[in-house]
Design a protein around this motif. Sequence first.
Motif, PDB file in Angstrom:
ATOM      1  N   VAL A 108      62.208 100.118  40.944  1.00  0.00           N
ATOM      2  CA  VAL A 108      60.898  99.992  40.309  1.00  0.00           C
ATOM      3  C   VAL A 108      59.956  99.245  41.241  1.00  0.00           C
ATOM      4  O   VAL A 108      60.388  98.538  42.159  1.00  0.00           O
ATOM      5  CB  VAL A 108      60.979  99.225  38.963  1.00  0.00           C
ATOM      6  N   PHE A 109      58.657  99.385  40.995  1.00  0.00           N
ATOM      7  CA  PHE A 109      57.670  98.568  41.688  1.00  0.00           C
ATOM      8  C   PHE A 109      57.274  97.446  40.738  1.00  0.00           C
ATOM      9  O   PHE A 109      56.693  97.683  39.681  1.00  0.00           O
ATOM     10  CB  PHE A 109      56.437  99.376  42.096  1.00  0.00           C
ATOM     11  N   ASN A 110      57.610  96.220  41.108  1.00  0.00           N
ATOM     12  CA  ASN A 110      57.394  95.059  40.249  1.00  0.00           C
ATOM     13  C   ASN A 110      56.094  94.347  40.632  1.00  0.00           C
ATOM     14  O   ASN A 110      55.920  93.922  41.768  1.00  0.00           O
ATOM     15  CB  ASN A 110      58.575  94.086  40.383  1.00  0.00           C
ATOM     16  N   LYS A 111      55.190  94.194  39.664  1.00  0.00           N
ATOM     17  CA  LYS A 111      53.881  93.596  39.937  1.00  0.00           C
ATOM     18  C   LYS A 111      53.902  92.074  39.966  1.00  0.00           C
ATOM     19  O   LYS A 111      53.112  91.447  40.676  1.00  0.00           O
ATOM     20  CB  LYS A 111      52.868  94.073  38.899  1.00  0.00           C
ATOM     21  N   HIS A 112      54.780  91.475  39.174  1.00  0.00           N
ATOM     22  CA  HIS A 112      54.747  90.016  39.034  1.00  0.00           C
ATOM     23  C   HIS A 112      56.129  89.416  39.295  1.00  0.00           C
ATOM     24  O   HIS A 112      57.087  89.720  38.573  1.00  0.00           O
ATOM     25  CB  HIS A 112      54.281  89.614  37.631  1.00  0.00           C
ATOM     26  N   LYS A 113      56.221  88.556  40.304  1.00  0.00           N
ATOM     27  CA  LYS A 113      57.475  87.859  40.579  1.00  0.00           C
ATOM     28  C   LYS A 113      57.749  86.862  39.458  1.00  0.00           C
ATOM     29  O   LYS A 113      56.849  86.190  38.968  1.00  0.00           O
ATOM     30  CB  LYS A 113      57.391  87.115  41.910  1.00  0.00           C
ATOM     31  N   ASN A 114      59.013  86.801  39.033  1.00  0.00           N
ATOM     32  CA  ASN A 114      59.386  85.783  38.060  1.00  0.00           C
ATOM     33  C   ASN A 114      60.888  85.531  38.122  1.00  0.00           C
ATOM     34  O   ASN A 114      61.646  86.335  38.672  1.00  0.00           O
ATOM     35  CB  ASN A 114      58.989  86.193  36.640  1.00  0.00           C
ATOM     36  N   THR A 115      61.307  84.422  37.574  1.00  0.00           N
ATOM     37  CA  THR A 115      62.721  84.089  37.446  1.00  0.00           C
ATOM     38  C   THR A 115      63.075  84.063  35.968  1.00  0.00           C
ATOM     39  O   THR A 115      62.405  83.403  35.172  1.00  0.00           O
ATOM     40  CB  THR A 115      63.032  82.720  38.071  1.00  0.00           C
ATOM     41  N   THR A 116      64.103  84.789  35.603  1.00  0.00           N
ATOM     42  CA  THR A 116      64.559  84.830  34.218  1.00  0.00           C
ATOM     43  C   THR A 116      65.930  84.168  34.122  1.00  0.00           C
ATOM     44  O   THR A 116      66.815  84.461  34.919  1.00  0.00           O
ATOM     45  CB  THR A 116      64.663  86.278  33.713  1.00  0.00           C
ATOM     46  N   LEU A 147      55.729  86.124  32.121  1.00  0.00           N
ATOM     47  CA  LEU A 147      54.744  87.014  32.733  1.00  0.00           C
ATOM     48  C   LEU A 147      53.333  86.604  32.312  1.00  0.00           C
ATOM     49  O   LEU A 147      53.126  86.149  31.181  1.00  0.00           O
ATOM     50  CB  LEU A 147      55.022  88.460  32.316  1.00  0.00           C
ATOM     51  N   PRO A 148      52.348  86.755  33.202  1.00  0.00           N
ATOM     52  CA  PRO A 148      50.994  86.243  32.924  1.00  0.00           C
ATOM     53  C   PRO A 148      50.341  86.847  31.686  1.00  0.00           C
ATOM     54  O   PRO A 148      49.604  86.164  30.978  1.00  0.00           O
ATOM     55  CB  PRO A 148      50.208  86.581  34.198  1.00  0.00           C
ATOM     56  N   ASP A 169      52.365  92.875  30.006  1.00  0.00           N
ATOM     57  CA  ASP A 169      53.088  93.032  31.266  1.00  0.00           C
ATOM     58  C   ASP A 169      54.487  93.579  31.024  1.00  0.00           C
ATOM     59  O   ASP A 169      55.019  94.338  31.842  1.00  0.00           O
ATOM     60  CB  ASP A 169      53.173  91.687  32.002  1.00  0.00           C
ATOM     61  N   ARG A 170      55.098  93.190  29.914  1.00  0.00           N
ATOM     62  CA  ARG A 170      56.412  93.752  29.604  1.00  0.00           C
ATOM     63  C   ARG A 170      56.301  95.263  29.366  1.00  0.00           C
ATOM     64  O   ARG A 170      57.157  96.032  29.823  1.00  0.00           O
ATOM     65  CB  ARG A 170      57.021  93.071  28.375  1.00  0.00           C
TER      66      ARG A 170
END
Length: 234
Positions: free
Chosen positions: A159-167, A200-201, A206-207
């Motif tokens: 996938v192309f992920n727009k927002h970096k995050n840690t889950t 996510l912002p 965003d989800r």
Amino acid sequence: MLLSRRNALVSILATGVLALVGCASGGNQQNGTPSTPANASAGADASPTPTGPADPLPAGIVNAIIIGTDSRNKDFSGNTDAIMLAQISEDRTTVTLVSIARDTYLNGNKANAAYPAGGIELLKKTVSDALGGIDIHLTAHTNFTGLISITRWMEGITVFNKHKNTTVVQSTGREVVFEEGEILLENTDALIYARERKALPNGDLDRAERHRALIVGLLKGLQKWNEKSPTTFS
């Protein structure tokens, strides 16, 4: 997302991997023309075309809802926290995805409450009403277990992920970092990716964008499988 005619057909058939649970009779919405019935055998008498096999889809524009429930069991119970409409163009060259965020207020309740309250039919009506009465011909449905199984069978979904995050996975404490840009989601990470919203912002919006990214990645991945190994794909 632009696809060749053949790959557009492969794509909508690939969506059936998500568990095709309904082939609804309904009209085709094309420039205000009268509706004509559509059913599961609509393509049975279609003639082969120079670019591929007979079109198995109802004639004209085809609309399908793709839903994911939060069931952790091998059933289709729970809320539909992922709701998308996929529209296949009449010439089979374009697939358009539109999301309905789960907390969208529709018909006096949240969108994700329609399915547990009235099943597929109420959910279809809710989505149709929200989009101006659009006809819905097909329904594809998966749950937590199904998405994990699909991801593993495909050896990952890109996938192309727009927002970096840690889950942080609550059940295990494992930290999963989703970098910005193109990433490969393997094993349970596609489900973790699809469920995140708090980090996510724009939260649920965003989800919902991530859900569309997963479907695009899934369709592209299935096309590659079909090209590499048609027998395995079948």
